[in-house]
Design a protein around this motif. Structure first.
Motif, PDB file in Angstrom:
ATOM      1  N   GLY A 212       0.766  -1.241   0.000  1.00  0.00           N
ATOM      2  CA  GLY A 212       0.000   0.000   0.000  1.00  0.00           C
ATOM      3  C   GLY A 212       0.792   1.283   0.000  1.00  0.00           C
ATOM      4  N   LEU A 213       2.114   1.200   0.002  1.00  0.00           N
ATOM      5  CA  LEU A 213       2.937   2.411   0.003  1.00  0.00           C
ATOM      6  C   LEU A 213       3.829   2.409  -1.235  1.00  0.00           C
ATOM      7  CD1 LEU A 213       3.989   2.630   3.772  1.00  0.00           C
ATOM      8  CD2 LEU A 213       2.245   3.978   2.601  1.00  0.00           C
ATOM      9  N   GLY A 214       3.209   2.538  -2.394  1.00  0.00           N
ATOM     10  CA  GLY A 214       3.955   2.494  -3.645  1.00  0.00           C
ATOM     11  C   GLY A 214       4.684   3.794  -3.940  1.00  0.00           C
ATOM     12  N   PHE A 215       5.540   3.741  -4.937  1.00  0.00           N
ATOM     13  CA  PHE A 215       6.267   4.932  -5.379  1.00  0.00           C
ATOM     14  C   PHE A 215       5.362   5.794  -6.249  1.00  0.00           C
ATOM     15  CE2 PHE A 215       9.606   1.851  -4.509  1.00  0.00           C
ATOM     16  CZ  PHE A 215      10.572   2.614  -3.869  1.00  0.00           C
ATOM     17  N   SER A 216       5.666   7.085  -6.310  1.00  0.00           N
ATOM     18  CA  SER A 216       4.926   8.007  -7.174  1.00  0.00           C
ATOM     19  C   SER A 216       5.910   8.675  -8.130  1.00  0.00           C
ATOM     20  CB  SER A 216       4.214   9.076  -6.342  1.00  0.00           C
ATOM     21  OG  SER A 216       5.146   9.991  -5.793  1.00  0.00           O
ATOM     22  N   PRO A 217       5.454   9.093  -9.328  1.00  0.00           N
ATOM     23  CA  PRO A 217       6.356   9.744 -10.291  1.00  0.00           C
ATOM     24  C   PRO A 217       7.001  11.012  -9.725  1.00  0.00           C
ATOM     25  CG  PRO A 217       4.335   9.051 -11.365  1.00  0.00           C
ATOM     26  CD  PRO A 217       4.128   8.853  -9.893  1.00  0.00           C
ATOM     27  N   ARG A 218       6.255  11.780  -8.945  1.00  0.00           N
ATOM     28  CA  ARG A 218       6.781  13.055  -8.435  1.00  0.00           C
ATOM     29  C   ARG A 218       7.972  12.828  -7.520  1.00  0.00           C
ATOM     30  NH1 ARG A 218       6.405  15.754  -3.866  1.00  0.00           N
ATOM     31  NH2 ARG A 218       4.880  14.273  -3.025  1.00  0.00           N
ATOM     32  N   THR A 219       7.809  11.977  -6.522  1.00  0.00           N
ATOM     33  CA  THR A 219       8.908  11.744  -5.580  1.00  0.00           C
ATOM     34  C   THR A 219      10.032  10.923  -6.216  1.00  0.00           C
ATOM     35  OG1 THR A 219       7.777   9.780  -4.704  1.00  0.00           O
ATOM     36  CG2 THR A 219       7.378  11.878  -3.585  1.00  0.00           C
ATOM     37  N   SER A 220       9.687  10.080  -7.180  1.00  0.00           N
ATOM     38  CA  SER A 220      10.694   9.236  -7.819  1.00  0.00           C
ATOM     39  C   SER A 220      11.669  10.062  -8.648  1.00  0.00           C
ATOM     40  CB  SER A 220      10.020   8.187  -8.708  1.00  0.00           C
ATOM     41  OG  SER A 220       9.220   7.315  -7.925  1.00  0.00           O
ATOM     42  N   SER A 221      11.205  11.149  -9.258  1.00  0.00           N
ATOM     43  CA  SER A 221      12.109  11.987 -10.053  1.00  0.00           C
ATOM     44  C   SER A 221      13.190  12.602  -9.170  1.00  0.00           C
ATOM     45  CB  SER A 221      11.323  13.081 -10.770  1.00  0.00           C
ATOM     46  OG  SER A 221      10.682  13.942  -9.838  1.00  0.00           O
ATOM     47  N   VAL A 222      12.818  12.963  -7.935  1.00  0.00           N
ATOM     48  CA  VAL A 222      13.794  13.502  -6.985  1.00  0.00           C
ATOM     49  C   VAL A 222      14.793  12.417  -6.584  1.00  0.00           C
ATOM     50  CG1 VAL A 222      14.102  14.525  -4.702  1.00  0.00           C
ATOM     51  CG2 VAL A 222      12.151  15.203  -6.113  1.00  0.00           C
ATOM     52  N   SER A 223      14.284  11.220  -6.342  1.00  0.00           N
ATOM     53  CA  SER A 223      15.144  10.107  -5.940  1.00  0.00           C
ATOM     54  C   SER A 223      16.153   9.758  -7.030  1.00  0.00           C
ATOM     55  CB  SER A 223      14.283   8.886  -5.611  1.00  0.00           C
ATOM     56  OG  SER A 223      15.070   7.806  -5.167  1.00  0.00           O
ATOM     57  N   ILE A 224      15.723   9.797  -8.289  1.00  0.00           N
ATOM     58  CA  ILE A 224      16.613   9.486  -9.410  1.00  0.00           C
ATOM     59  C   ILE A 224      17.746  10.510  -9.487  1.00  0.00           C
ATOM     60  CG2 ILE A 224      16.743   9.413 -11.934  1.00  0.00           C
ATOM     61  CD1 ILE A 224      13.884   8.216 -11.867  1.00  0.00           C
ATOM     62  N   ALA A 225      17.418  11.784  -9.271  1.00  0.00           N
ATOM     63  CA  ALA A 225      18.450  12.831  -9.273  1.00  0.00           C
ATOM     64  C   ALA A 225      19.446  12.602  -8.130  1.00  0.00           C
ATOM     65  CB  ALA A 225      17.805  14.204  -9.155  1.00  0.00           C
ATOM     66  N   GLN A 226      18.956  12.148  -6.993  1.00  0.00           N
ATOM     67  CA  GLN A 226      19.833  11.847  -5.867  1.00  0.00           C
ATOM     68  C   GLN A 226      20.736  10.664  -6.191  1.00  0.00           C
ATOM     69  OE1 GLN A 226      17.035  11.320  -2.665  1.00  0.00           O
ATOM     70  NE2 GLN A 226      16.859  13.518  -2.260  1.00  0.00           N
ATOM     71  N   ILE A 243      29.895  10.050   1.714  1.00  0.00           N
ATOM     72  CA  ILE A 243      29.074   9.090   0.973  1.00  0.00           C
ATOM     73  C   ILE A 243      28.061   8.431   1.903  1.00  0.00           C
ATOM     74  CG2 ILE A 243      29.134   6.895  -0.272  1.00  0.00           C
ATOM     75  CD1 ILE A 243      31.879   7.748  -1.365  1.00  0.00           C
ATOM     76  N   GLU A 244      28.520   8.041   3.090  1.00  0.00           N
ATOM     77  CA  GLU A 244      27.618   7.400   4.049  1.00  0.00           C
ATOM     78  C   GLU A 244      26.477   8.338   4.430  1.00  0.00           C
ATOM     79  OE1 GLU A 244      27.656   5.413   8.552  1.00  0.00           O
ATOM     80  OE2 GLU A 244      29.525   6.087   7.616  1.00  0.00           O
ATOM     81  N   HIS A 245      26.791   9.585   4.711  1.00  0.00           N
ATOM     82  CA  HIS A 245      25.784  10.562   5.118  1.00  0.00           C
ATOM     83  C   HIS A 245      24.762  10.792   4.000  1.00  0.00           C
ATOM     84  CE1 HIS A 245      24.134  14.677   5.641  1.00  0.00           C
ATOM     85  NE2 HIS A 245      24.069  14.311   6.906  1.00  0.00           N
ATOM     86  N   TYR A 246      25.248  10.916   2.776  1.00  0.00           N
ATOM     87  CA  TYR A 246      24.330  11.196   1.673  1.00  0.00           C
ATOM     88  C   TYR A 246      23.423   9.996   1.396  1.00  0.00           C
ATOM     89  CZ  TYR A 246      22.497  13.149  -2.615  1.00  0.00           C
ATOM     90  OH  TYR A 246      21.638  13.658  -3.575  1.00  0.00           O
ATOM     91  N   ALA A 247      23.990   8.776   1.413  1.00  0.00           N
ATOM     92  CA  ALA A 247      23.195   7.567   1.176  1.00  0.00           C
ATOM     93  C   ALA A 247      22.148   7.390   2.273  1.00  0.00           C
ATOM     94  CB  ALA A 247      24.110   6.340   1.114  1.00  0.00           C
ATOM     95  N   ARG A 248      22.526   7.698   3.513  1.00  0.00           N
ATOM     96  CA  ARG A 248      21.586   7.584   4.627  1.00  0.00           C
ATOM     97  C   ARG A 248      20.445   8.590   4.485  1.00  0.00           C
ATOM     98  NH1 ARG A 248      24.951   8.319   8.429  1.00  0.00           N
ATOM     99  NH2 ARG A 248      24.545  10.503   8.926  1.00  0.00           N
ATOM    100  N   GLU A 249      20.774   9.844   4.195  1.00  0.00           N
ATOM    101  CA  GLU A 249      19.750  10.877   4.065  1.00  0.00           C
ATOM    102  C   GLU A 249      18.839  10.609   2.868  1.00  0.00           C
ATOM    103  OE1 GLU A 249      19.054  13.341   6.257  1.00  0.00           O
ATOM    104  OE2 GLU A 249      20.519  12.213   7.460  1.00  0.00           O
ATOM    105  N   HIS A 250      19.399  10.022   1.826  1.00  0.00           N
ATOM    106  CA  HIS A 250      18.600   9.655   0.652  1.00  0.00           C
ATOM    107  C   HIS A 250      17.511   8.656   1.050  1.00  0.00           C
ATOM    108  CE1 HIS A 250      17.469   7.984  -3.225  1.00  0.00           C
ATOM    109  NE2 HIS A 250      17.945   6.801  -2.869  1.00  0.00           N
ATOM    110  N   LYS A 251      17.867   7.663   1.844  1.00  0.00           N
ATOM    111  CA  LYS A 251      16.897   6.658   2.271  1.00  0.00           C
ATOM    112  C   LYS A 251      15.870   7.251   3.228  1.00  0.00           C
ATOM    113  CE  LYS A 251      17.323   3.100   1.066  1.00  0.00           C
ATOM    114  NZ  LYS A 251      16.816   2.436  -0.154  1.00  0.00           N
ATOM    115  N   LEU A 252      16.298   8.129   4.121  1.00  0.00           N
ATOM    116  CA  LEU A 252      15.359   8.758   5.050  1.00  0.00           C
ATOM    117  C   LEU A 252      14.380   9.666   4.310  1.00  0.00           C
ATOM    118  CD1 LEU A 252      17.753   9.630   8.028  1.00  0.00           C
ATOM    119  CD2 LEU A 252      16.017   7.816   7.934  1.00  0.00           C
ATOM    120  N   ALA A 253      14.852  10.326   3.250  1.00  0.00           N
ATOM    121  CA  ALA A 253      13.962  11.172   2.452  1.00  0.00           C
ATOM    122  C   ALA A 253      12.887  10.324   1.781  1.00  0.00           C
ATOM    123  CB  ALA A 253      14.769  11.935   1.407  1.00  0.00           C
TER     124      ALA A 253
END
Length: 266
Positions: A212-226, A243-253
């Protein structure tokens, strides 16, 4: 001197005992029995394995069906039906279901029995926070050992994700590509303990997203840029803590994008 005679395989034994080639179910039993030890064929022509092995086989199959979406949230696990399907008694099925319950994949409901767990936002947040820490560390440990070929593969996967946004978005396809992307970036991590726990949490997260918590095009475009930026950091030899900090924050976002705003602000 007598010539050596090779032991007959299970298929030939079954054919000799029953007078017919084994069914698909019997063939599966043979393959699975071979994976856990030498098969033992009883007088009826069926394979017998120790109770612990039977429980593990049932557990592996049920877990696979839950994680790949064949058994969705709320699906009832009727012990007698599952026992008949797998050709075992109720005992190993009950043991397998209890193990799945301890992992949070199955829950017991009064007057209903065992069923596949539903979407639990608190559990999702816990798993995502754990995954962010583990994946960030695994990515940082992996980064110095990743080859040019690895980074090219990650880039190609990210490009496929970008194409989904342009040619028709499919959340399930995007989820699989996203998993492959992060698998590549953590593939050179040599800490198997971190990788093992990370995979378990990732499987749990994917199950909840599928429910029930699928991906959406809007948020996915941000994730792809990250993803692009994360690849650049690794390619440019950025410090591992960055690298560790950025990968962690990417997942939390990603977690915050999936959870309702009211829930994340509590």
């Amino acid at each position: 001197r007598r010539p050596s005679i090779a032991a007959p395989d299970s298929k030939r034994v079954l054919t000799m005992v029953t007078g017919a080639a084994p069914t698909l179910c019997e063939s599966v039993r043979q393959a699975r029995s071979a994976a856990v030890g030498s098969p033992v064929i009883n007088s009826g022509g069926f394979l017998r394995t120790p109770s612990a092995s039977k429980s593990r086989l049932v557990y592996d199959e049920l877990r696979s069906r839950i994680l790949d979406g064949r058994y969705t949230a709320g699906y009832r696990l009727v012990l007698t039906v599952l026992a008949k399907e797998h050709g075992v008694s109720v005992v190993p099925v009950r043991e397998a279901v209890r193990r799945l319950q301890s992992e949070g994949l199955v829950e017991y409901r009064h007057n209903i029995g065992a069923q596949v767990s539903g979407v639990d936002l608190s559990a999702y947040q816990d798993s995502m926070e754990s995954l962010a820490l583990l994946e960030g560390m695994a990515t940082a440990l992996s980064a110095p050992r990743l080859t040019r070929s690895d980074l090219e593969e990650a880039t190609a996967i990210n490009d496929e994700m970008r194409m989904l946004l342009e040619q028709g978005f499919d959340s399930s396809v995007y989820r699989d590509l996203n998993g492959r992307f992060h698998t590549v970036l953590t593939s050179a991590c040599r800490n198997e303990r971190i990788l093992g726990i990370m995979r378990t949490e990732a499987e749990r997260v994917n199950m909840i997203r599928r429910s029930g918590l699928g991906f959406s095009p809007r948020t996915s475009s941000v994730s792809i840029a990250q993803h692009d930026h994360l690849i650049d950091l690794i390619r440019d030899g950025a410090p591992t803590d960055e690298i560790e900090h950025y990968a962690r924050e990417h997942k939390l976002a990603s977690m915050k994008n999936h959870l309702p705003e009211a829930f994340t602000t509590e």
